[in-house]
Enzyme design. Structure first.
Site, PDB file in Angstrom:
ATOM      1  N   ARG A 103       6.562  20.715 -13.088  1.00  0.00           N
ATOM      2  CA  ARG A 103       5.282  21.078 -13.713  1.00  0.00           C
ATOM      3  C   ARG A 103       5.397  21.065 -15.241  1.00  0.00           C
ATOM      4  O   ARG A 103       6.373  21.534 -15.815  1.00  0.00           O
ATOM      5  CB  ARG A 103       4.889  22.477 -13.235  1.00  0.00           C
ATOM      6  CG  ARG A 103       3.596  22.974 -13.828  1.00  0.00           C
ATOM      7  CD  ARG A 103       2.976  24.011 -12.957  1.00  0.00           C
ATOM      8  NE  ARG A 103       3.599  25.311 -13.092  1.00  0.00           N
ATOM      9  CZ  ARG A 103       3.172  26.393 -12.455  1.00  0.00           C
ATOM     10  NH1 ARG A 103       2.147  26.305 -11.614  1.00  0.00           N
ATOM     11  NH2 ARG A 103       3.766  27.548 -12.614  1.00  0.00           N
ATOM     12  N   ARG A 117       7.199  25.558 -18.941  1.00  0.00           N
ATOM     13  CA  ARG A 117       7.247  27.011 -19.125  1.00  0.00           C
ATOM     14  C   ARG A 117       8.674  27.504 -18.908  1.00  0.00           C
ATOM     15  O   ARG A 117       9.363  27.022 -18.019  1.00  0.00           O
ATOM     16  CB  ARG A 117       6.345  27.691 -18.076  1.00  0.00           C
ATOM     17  CG  ARG A 117       4.896  27.722 -18.479  1.00  0.00           C
ATOM     18  CD  ARG A 117       4.006  28.114 -17.325  1.00  0.00           C
ATOM     19  NE  ARG A 117       4.476  29.263 -16.528  1.00  0.00           N
ATOM     20  CZ  ARG A 117       3.781  29.798 -15.531  1.00  0.00           C
ATOM     21  NH1 ARG A 117       2.604  29.313 -15.212  1.00  0.00           N
ATOM     22  NH2 ARG A 117       4.257  30.814 -14.850  1.00  0.00           N
ATOM     23  N   ARG A 174      11.144  34.163  -8.818  1.00  0.00           N
ATOM     24  CA  ARG A 174       9.710  34.452  -8.662  1.00  0.00           C
ATOM     25  C   ARG A 174       9.298  34.386  -7.192  1.00  0.00           C
ATOM     26  O   ARG A 174       8.474  35.168  -6.724  1.00  0.00           O
ATOM     27  CB  ARG A 174       8.879  33.471  -9.495  1.00  0.00           C
ATOM     28  CG  ARG A 174       9.000  33.752 -10.994  1.00  0.00           C
ATOM     29  CD  ARG A 174       8.551  32.585 -11.835  1.00  0.00           C
ATOM     30  NE  ARG A 174       7.146  32.274 -11.718  1.00  0.00           N
ATOM     31  CZ  ARG A 174       6.612  31.096 -12.037  1.00  0.00           C
ATOM     32  NH1 ARG A 174       7.385  30.118 -12.488  1.00  0.00           N
ATOM     33  NH2 ARG A 174       5.330  30.892 -11.913  1.00  0.00           N
TER      34      ARG A 174
HETATM   35  P1  AMP Z   1       1.916  33.361 -13.020  1.00  0.00           P
HETATM   36  O1  AMP Z   1       1.418  32.512 -14.142  1.00  0.00           O
HETATM   37  O2  AMP Z   1       0.835  33.996 -12.215  1.00  0.00           O
HETATM   38  O3  AMP Z   1       2.930  32.634 -12.157  1.00  0.00           O
HETATM   39  O4  AMP Z   1       2.706  34.587 -13.695  1.00  0.00           O
HETATM   40  C1  AMP Z   1       3.811  34.363 -14.551  1.00  0.00           C
HETATM   41  C2  AMP Z   1       4.585  35.672 -14.730  1.00  0.00           C
HETATM   42  O5  AMP Z   1       3.747  36.665 -15.339  1.00  0.00           O
HETATM   43  C3  AMP Z   1       5.087  36.304 -13.445  1.00  0.00           C
HETATM   44  O6  AMP Z   1       6.317  35.764 -12.996  1.00  0.00           O
HETATM   45  C4  AMP Z   1       5.223  37.764 -13.885  1.00  0.00           C
HETATM   46  O7  AMP Z   1       6.386  37.962 -14.674  1.00  0.00           O
HETATM   47  C5  AMP Z   1       4.016  37.949 -14.791  1.00  0.00           C
HETATM   48  N1  AMP Z   1       2.813  38.373 -14.017  1.00  0.00           N
HETATM   49  C6  AMP Z   1       1.673  37.666 -13.806  1.00  0.00           C
HETATM   50  N2  AMP Z   1       0.812  38.370 -13.062  1.00  0.00           N
HETATM   51  C7  AMP Z   1       1.405  39.551 -12.802  1.00  0.00           C
HETATM   52  C8  AMP Z   1       1.029  40.702 -12.056  1.00  0.00           C
HETATM   53  N3  AMP Z   1      -0.139  40.777 -11.400  1.00  0.00           N
HETATM   54  N4  AMP Z   1       1.902  41.757 -12.009  1.00  0.00           N
HETATM   55  C9  AMP Z   1       3.091  41.708 -12.649  1.00  0.00           C
HETATM   56  N5  AMP Z   1       3.520  40.641 -13.350  1.00  0.00           N
HETATM   57  C10 AMP Z   1       2.695  39.569 -13.427  1.00  0.00           C
END
Ligand code: AMP
Length: 216
Positions: A127, A160, A171
């Site tokens: 990605r 990223r 993750r």
């Molecule tokens: P994402 O873009 O949704 O994959 O989120 C990237 C990162 O942001 C995640 O791996 C977490 O470290 C943090 N993050 C995003 N959403 C949340 C959430 N609802 N609660 C806690 N951490 C979050």
């Protein structure tokens, strides 16, 4: 319409949420984007959050919840929103329920996009994201016309930090440990609708749209 889009990292939530937001004329609220934006601007919240994000861990609720609540009170959210990446735990779902109750609003759709683990790793490690407009590409499945540059705004594409393979596995592990119980809870409450996330963006969009309830 108020909708939560769930699914493991790399399920295509962000891509689908952008299209759905346009179609229904409501904002797409990505907790990951909110946090990344705060980290880029080096706000105190962003600096704290980045430490967790770089390790693929969940950002603690005391850091995140305030900005979600503030965002949901934005005037553009009055008729609805699509949440992408939030809630991710039972505690966050409870916090969201309270925020919605305070706004006199109710959740209409909880949709989960399902993608198997090996597919997730393949998708995320290729990605690339536009540094300027956030458009998403994949080096093999959806490459930009000019390598390394965004088709829409010609800005540089980057990977990223948390899309490196080690962090992706962390993750995924967090998703399975912390988010699976939330999926179970929504399933038990009969509000969860699950769609197969394998296929083209249009195929997955059609499956999501079949599940969206617009009434009320
Ligand atoms: P994402 O873009 O949704 O994959 O989120 C990237 C990162 O942001 C995640 O791996 C977490 O470290 C943090 N993050 C995003 N959403 C949340 C959430 N609802 N609660 C806690 N951490 C979050």
């Amino acid at each position: 319409m108020r909708m939560i889009l769930m699914g493991p990292p790399g399920a295509g939530k962000g891509t689908q949420a952008k299209v759905l937001a346009q179609r229904f004329g409501i904002p797409h609220i990505s907790s990951g984007d909110l946090l990344r934006d705060a980290a880029r601007r080096r706000t105190p919240m962003g600096v704290q959050a980045k430490r967790y994000m770089d390790r693929g861990e969940l950002v603690p609720d005391n850091i995140l919840l305030g900005s979600i609540e503030e965002r949901l009170h934005g005037p553009d959210c009055a008729t609805g929103f699509i949440l992408d990446g939030f809630p991710r735990t039972l505690a966050q779902a409870e916090a969201l329920d309270k925020m919605l109750a305070g706004m006199g609003a109710k959740l209409e759709n909880v949709i989960s996009i399902k993608v198997p683990r090996d597919e997730v790793v393949k998708r995320i490690s290729g990605r690339r994201t536009c540094r300027n407009c956030g458009a998403l590409y994949h080096v093999i499945f959806d490459p930009p016309t000019n390598p390394g540059l965004c088709n829409k705004c010609n800005a540089e594409l980057f990977q990223r930090d948390d899309d490196q393979e080690d962090t992706v596995l962390a993750r995924l592990e967090v998703y399975e440990r912390a988010t699976a119980p939330l999926l179970d809870a929504y399933r038990r409450a009969s509000v969860l609708r699950e769609v197969n996330g394998i296929g083209s963006q249009d195929q997955v969009l059609a499956r999501v749209l079949e599940q969206v309830q617009t009434g009320g």
